[in-house]
Design a protein around this motif. Structure first.
Motif, PDB file in Angstrom:
ATOM      1  N   VAL A 152       0.931  -1.062   0.039  1.00 48.27           N
ATOM      2  CA  VAL A 152       0.158   0.121   0.116  1.00 48.27           C
ATOM      3  C   VAL A 152       0.906   1.318   0.000  1.00 48.27           C
ATOM      4  CG1 VAL A 152      -1.707   1.027   1.200  1.00 48.27           C
ATOM      5  CG2 VAL A 152      -1.792  -1.294   1.375  1.00 48.27           C
ATOM      6  N   SER A 153       0.652   1.949  -1.096  1.00 48.89           N
ATOM      7  CA  SER A 153       1.463   3.411  -0.909  1.00 48.89           C
ATOM      8  C   SER A 153       0.643   4.564  -1.356  1.00 48.89           C
ATOM      9  CB  SER A 153       2.704   3.127  -2.098  1.00 48.89           C
ATOM     10  OG  SER A 153       2.015   3.013  -3.579  1.00 48.89           O
ATOM     11  N   GLY A 154       1.061   5.638  -0.700  1.00 47.79           N
ATOM     12  CA  GLY A 154       0.126   6.793  -1.017  1.00 47.79           C
ATOM     13  C   GLY A 154       1.193   8.109  -0.965  1.00 47.79           C
ATOM     14  N   LYS A 155       0.768   9.137  -1.790  1.00 42.69           N
ATOM     15  CA  LYS A 155       1.411  10.331  -1.696  1.00 42.69           C
ATOM     16  C   LYS A 155       0.675  11.450  -2.010  1.00 42.69           C
ATOM     17  CE  LYS A 155       2.761   9.681  -6.633  1.00 42.69           C
ATOM     18  NZ  LYS A 155       3.525   9.629  -7.840  1.00 42.69           N
ATOM     19  N   GLY A 156       1.211  12.750  -1.730  1.00 35.84           N
ATOM     20  CA  GLY A 156       0.351  13.909  -1.918  1.00 35.84           C
ATOM     21  C   GLY A 156       1.128  15.273  -1.679  1.00 35.84           C
ATOM     22  N   GLU A 157       0.797  16.310  -2.251  1.00 35.11           N
ATOM     23  CA  GLU A 157       1.435  17.549  -2.138  1.00 35.11           C
ATOM     24  C   GLU A 157       0.281  18.439  -2.207  1.00 35.11           C
ATOM     25  OE1 GLU A 157       2.888  19.099  -6.229  1.00 35.11           O
ATOM     26  OE2 GLU A 157       4.245  17.389  -5.486  1.00 35.11           O
ATOM     27  N   ASP A 158       0.688  19.861  -1.426  1.00 37.41           N
ATOM     28  CA  ASP A 158      -0.073  20.857  -1.704  1.00 37.41           C
ATOM     29  C   ASP A 158       0.763  22.247  -1.361  1.00 37.41           C
ATOM     30  OD1 ASP A 158      -2.265  22.583  -1.383  1.00 37.41           O
ATOM     31  OD2 ASP A 158      -2.793  22.319   0.418  1.00 37.41           O
ATOM     32  N   HIS A 159       0.379  23.224  -1.991  1.00 38.65           N
ATOM     33  CA  HIS A 159       1.063  24.708  -1.919  1.00 38.65           C
ATOM     34  C   HIS A 159       0.434  25.676  -1.291  1.00 38.65           C
ATOM     35  CE1 HIS A 159       3.780  23.200  -5.241  1.00 38.65           C
ATOM     36  NE2 HIS A 159       2.886  22.388  -5.495  1.00 38.65           N
ATOM     37  N   PHE A 160       1.077  26.555  -0.319  1.00 36.80           N
ATOM     38  CA  PHE A 160       0.586  27.684   0.408  1.00 36.80           C
ATOM     39  C   PHE A 160       1.395  28.815   0.053  1.00 36.80           C
ATOM     40  CE2 PHE A 160      -0.502  23.939   2.925  1.00 36.80           C
ATOM     41  CZ  PHE A 160      -1.900  24.409   3.346  1.00 36.80           C
ATOM     42  N   GLY A 161       0.996  29.552  -0.940  1.00 38.12           N
ATOM     43  CA  GLY A 161       1.944  30.600  -1.586  1.00 38.12           C
ATOM     44  C   GLY A 161       3.218  29.812  -1.910  1.00 38.12           C
ATOM     45  N   GLY A 162       4.418  30.385  -1.652  1.00 42.86           N
ATOM     46  CA  GLY A 162       5.541  29.717  -2.261  1.00 42.86           C
ATOM     47  C   GLY A 162       6.028  28.555  -1.252  1.00 42.86           C
ATOM     48  N   LEU A 163       5.351  27.878  -0.181  1.00 43.13           N
ATOM     49  CA  LEU A 163       5.460  26.719   0.591  1.00 43.13           C
ATOM     50  C   LEU A 163       5.048  25.719   0.001  1.00 43.13           C
ATOM     51  CD1 LEU A 163       6.776  25.800   3.128  1.00 43.13           C
ATOM     52  CD2 LEU A 163       4.214  26.207   4.274  1.00 43.13           C
ATOM     53  N   LYS A 164       5.787  24.736  -0.313  1.00 46.59           N
ATOM     54  CA  LYS A 164       5.201  23.262  -0.859  1.00 46.59           C
ATOM     55  C   LYS A 164       5.498  22.299   0.162  1.00 46.59           C
ATOM     56  CE  LYS A 164       6.277  19.869  -4.331  1.00 46.59           C
ATOM     57  NZ  LYS A 164       7.346  19.355  -5.403  1.00 46.59           N
ATOM     58  N   LEU A 165       4.361  21.509   0.454  1.00 49.05           N
ATOM     59  CA  LEU A 165       4.502  20.568   1.430  1.00 49.05           C
ATOM     60  C   LEU A 165       3.972  19.278   0.798  1.00 49.05           C
ATOM     61  CD1 LEU A 165       2.052  22.222   4.367  1.00 49.05           C
ATOM     62  CD2 LEU A 165       4.699  21.822   4.335  1.00 49.05           C
ATOM     63  N   SER A 166       4.913  18.071   1.049  1.00 47.96           N
ATOM     64  CA  SER A 166       4.328  17.022   0.353  1.00 47.96           C
ATOM     65  C   SER A 166       4.944  15.684   1.374  1.00 47.96           C
ATOM     66  CB  SER A 166       5.449  16.661  -0.838  1.00 47.96           C
ATOM     67  OG  SER A 166       6.854  16.804  -0.281  1.00 47.96           O
ATOM     68  N   GLY A 167       4.243  14.748   1.248  1.00 47.27           N
ATOM     69  CA  GLY A 167       4.178  13.466   2.046  1.00 47.27           C
ATOM     70  C   GLY A 167       4.077  12.132   1.200  1.00 47.27           C
ATOM     71  N   VAL A 168       4.666  11.210   1.791  1.00 49.55           N
ATOM     72  CA  VAL A 168       4.793   9.792   1.275  1.00 49.55           C
ATOM     73  C   VAL A 168       4.451   8.842   2.430  1.00 49.55           C
ATOM     74  CG1 VAL A 168       6.090   7.909  -0.058  1.00 49.55           C
ATOM     75  CG2 VAL A 168       6.415  10.402  -0.634  1.00 49.55           C
ATOM     76  N   GLU A 169       3.550   7.948   2.040  1.00 53.82           N
ATOM     77  CA  GLU A 169       3.347   6.713   3.174  1.00 53.82           C
ATOM     78  C   GLU A 169       3.598   5.397   2.255  1.00 53.82           C
ATOM     79  OE1 GLU A 169      -0.367   5.597   5.527  1.00 53.82           O
ATOM     80  OE2 GLU A 169       0.759   7.346   6.446  1.00 53.82           O
TER      81      GLU A 169
END
Length: 422
Positions: free
Chosen positions: A243-260
């Protein structure tokens, strides 16, 4: 058709009044609380922190006024638009009735047979062409009414989207660009022009279509021999689940990402050979359960990550690699359970990462090497060592040097210094 759109104007007036009251509070806050940090009676680190926080609070009072005024403007725009569309819908209904149709409260159009005299009704019943003409007319009026209703529905959705977007912090002044110290505060740049307002895109984690996958059980074996310029390889696996998952989001110039990633099963992999890029051999075998979760934040030339891993089972590997872009040696053998915590930061092309593991079982591990990314030109240097019998752990260090980012950072600094002199 029965809604009192005047209530939108009343609501707009209350939002405007609220903005006025917020302005009074902002003035009182600036004259009493914020001034505490601006005199000579308080100095030091605490005074500096307070100045930043108090300035941020006053910013929110000001942003709240902007947001309230924008909402008032949107509600007035909604009143104007809804009133106009309602009038057009009423006009379309009246025109249909004048053309010999009936329009129900649900907007359904039909031919008004009640207007026909007995002679006209008899002639109509015996006139196929006339009936076809009437059906065509009914369909045309129905489409006309439907189009007017659709315009109202679309306007309603647009107003809803505009109101939702107006109350979400745009963060234009956050992350070091101004006095905004919160990512979820009031929206100082709320759009009050309904014609310019756009639909708000929620700030939830945005995943790719293939961001979450589940596979297994599966079993297989692949192998390839030595070829000109390519290494030989082999891979065998018996997966219970993956099982694998990933995602990302942007808040202005800030990029957040995650992996599981969660895996259970057994695998054997390896590669070997001599190519124009170097020589090497690597083999690895493992069986058990693995869990990995990683989060990463990036802002311009700065980034950081944190990773948590867990493993229960047995694993062994041996590595010897030498080439123009990579040198690596290492060995591992372990049976038991381990928990890994890792984190690192990078700024301006220089980065450092630390890894710590706790082991319960028996085994040893060591590794050393460096690698150059052929695409970016970044270098990574790493070393790690660990042992347990039955308790122990591992420590690891990784250093990253990216010449391209270092040059860009130096150029940005030079440009900034030049702008100060200008």
């Amino acid at each position: 058709m029965t809604t009192n759109f005047g209530l939108l104007v009343s609501a707009a007036a209350k939002w405007e009044a609220m903005a006025g009251e917020l302005q009074k509070v902002e003035s009182r806050y600036g004259e009493t609380v914020q001034t505490i940090t601006m005199g000579d009676n308080w100095s030091g680190v605490s005074a500096g922190v307070a100045l930043t926080k108090f300035t941020a609070t006053r910013y929110e009072y000001s942003a709240a006024q902007s947001q309230a005024k924008a909402l008032a403007s949107l509600l007035r725009g909604a009143h104007e638009q809804f009133t106009d569309l309602k009038a057009k819908l009423e006009s379309a209904r009246d025109d249909a009735v004048a053309a010999g149709m009936t329009v129900s409260g649900e907007g359904r159009v039909a031919f008004d047979h009640a207007r026909l005299t007995p002679a006209e009704r008899s002639a109509y019943q015996h006139d196929p062409d006339g009936q076809a003409t009437v059906r065509t007319a009914v369909e045309a009026w129905q489409q006309h009414i439907d189009d007017r209703v659709k315009a109202v529905a679309e306007a309603d959705t647009h107003v809803k989207d505009a109101l939702e977007a107006a109350v979400v912090d745009s963060n234009r002044d956050a992350l070091g660009r101004g006095a905004d110290e919160t990512l979820t505060g009031f929206n100082n740049y709320a759009e009050g022009d309904l014609a310019k307002a756009k639909k708000h895109e929620p700030a939830d984690i945005k995943t790719h279509p293939d961001a979450f996958t589940v596979t297994g059980p599966d079993i297989g074996w692949t192998t390839s021999g030595l070829k000109y310029g390519k290494e030989g390889s082999f891979k065998g696996y018996a997966d219970l689940f993956h099982v694998s998952g990933k995602g990302e989001d942007h808040f202005g110039g800030l990029k957040l990402s995650g992996v599981e990633d969660i895996y259970g099963g057994a695998r054997v992999t390896g590669n070997y050979g001599l190519t124009d890029k170097g020589a090497g051999a690597k083999a690895e075998a493992s069986t058990g359960l693995r869990f990995l979760q990683e989060g990463r934040a990036e802002y311009g030339a700065h980034s950081g990550y944190a990773r948590l891993e867990a493993f229960a089972g047995a694993e062994a590997s041996s590595t010897a690699q030498a080439g123009e872009n990579e040198v690596a040696i290492g060995a591992k053998r372990f049976a038991g359970g381990k928990i890994t915590a890792a984190g690192g930061v990078e700024s301006g092309g220089l980065g450092v990462g630390l890894t710590g593991e706790g082991w319960v079982g028996k085994g040893t591990e060591w590794s050393y090497g460096w690698k150059r990314d052929a695409g970016t030109g970044a270098w990574k240097f790493g070393a790690a060592a660990g042992a347990a019998a039955p308790y122990g752990g591992k420590l690891g260090l990784e250093i990253t040097v990216d010449p391209g980012k270092i040059r860009k950072t130096a150029a940005d600094v030079a440009h900034e210094i030049g702008s100060w002199f200008d």
